[in-house]
Scaffold this active site. Structure first.
Site, PDB file in Angstrom:
ATOM      1  NE  ARG A 103       7.351  -0.534  21.008  1.00  0.00           N
ATOM      2  CZ  ARG A 103       8.575  -0.862  20.621  1.00  0.00           C
ATOM      3  NH1 ARG A 103       9.104  -0.309  19.539  1.00  0.00           N
ATOM      4  NH2 ARG A 103       9.296  -1.706  21.319  1.00  0.00           N
ATOM      5  CE  LYS A 170       5.422   9.904 -11.821  1.00  0.00           C
ATOM      6  NZ  LYS A 170       6.888   9.611 -11.836  1.00  0.00           N
ATOM      7  CD  GLU A 200       7.898   8.834 -15.557  1.00  0.00           C
ATOM      8  OE1 GLU A 200       8.048   8.621 -14.346  1.00  0.00           O
ATOM      9  OE2 GLU A 200       6.869   8.517 -16.193  1.00  0.00           O
TER      10      GLU A 200
END
Length: 282
Positions: A103, A170, A200
């Site tokens: 797994r 940003k 940005e």
């Protein structure tokens, strides 16, 4: 471009932690009760659907962390395209080890192959244009290096790995600084000559100010193809152009056709579906 493997030191601690999470306080009580300690087996890792492989070294590490004697023969290395039903690798050794590590190995392999597959779909969609597909920092905590590797396996490239790679100004930085010019000037004053600066923008007016002030790259956020084409013309090669927002295999060609250099996509690493891969006894 040739895909360079990740150094094992970058993923072995993650694999060990994941195995410990699964083994808990008593180990694999199901396998230990049913499978004799001296039993051996051969299993195949096989694709259940078409896709691109990524993460085989991490899967191998899961098996070999339990038993270093596990033998693995790779048929389709990372970066390979596979068809449903095709064998990716064959593994031989302790049957207990193969079942106990199954797994953990598949979790990594399916997740990373899913990212590589999603990336390849976008790369294929814009193959006739110059734009490169890049990922972002929107990654699963602790798995950034692995997920960005998977993007490379799918034919994409990487954006920043962390906050210390480059300056990316940003909207919130601009809001707190007061305006774009102030934010850019502060970044230039604080960072050395080796540090790239990207800003940005979401309007052409903001883009004009950024270009006048001087930056290395501009992130054109959520612009329409028409706006992007105008933005690319305005930039005129003075900065790297990066488009972001609402990118899918269906929308990517129109975005790439505007002439942007980069198309950044957050969902490649945070939301790409897994590639279904199974472990079958031979």
């Amino acid at each position: 471009m040739e895909l360079s493997p990740l150094p094992q030191i970058m993923f072995e601690p993650l694999v060990r932690a994941t195995l410990l999470e699964d083994l808990g306080r008593a180990g694999d009580i199901t396998t230990d009760a049913i499978v004799p300690a001296d039993a051996s087996a051969t299993v195949t890792l096989a694709a259940r659907q078409d896709g691109v492989v990524a993460g085989l070294d991490i899967a191998a590490c899961a098996f070999r962390t339990i038993d270093p004697g596990i033998e693995i023969a790779v048929a389709r290395p990372d970066g390979s395209r596979v068809r449903a039903g095709e064998a990716i690798a064959t593994t031989h050794g302790s049957a207990r080890t193969l079942l106990t590590a199954e797994r953990t190995a598949l979790n990594f392999l399916c997740h990373l192959s899913g990212i590589a597959t999603a990336t390849a779909a976008i790369v294929d969609a814009i193959r006739d244009h110059k734009a490169q597909i890049v990922c972002t920092r929107k990654t699963t905590p602790g798995l950034r290096a692995l997920e960005k590797y998977a993007v490379r396996a799918g034919g994409g490239s990487n954006h920043r790995f962390g906050l210390d790679d480059a300056v990316l100004i940003k909207d919130n930085h601009i809001a707190i600084a007061g305006d774009i010019r102030t934010a850019i000037r502060r970044a230039k004053a604080a960072c050395g000559h080796m540090v790239k600066i990207e800003v940005e923008v979401d309007t052409l007016d903001q883009l004009e100010i950024a270009l006048e002030t001087g930056v290395d790259a501009v992130l054109l956020d959520n612009m329409s193809p028409e706006q992007l084409a105008r933005a690319v013309a305005m930039v005129g090669g003075r900065a790297v152009t990066e488009a972001s927002g609402r990118v899918t295999p269906a929308t990517a060609p129109a975005i790439a056709a505007t002439g942007v250099d980069l198309i950044s996509i957050g969902w490649l690493t945070h939301s790409a579906p897994i590639l279904d891969i199974g472990l079958d006894t031979v």
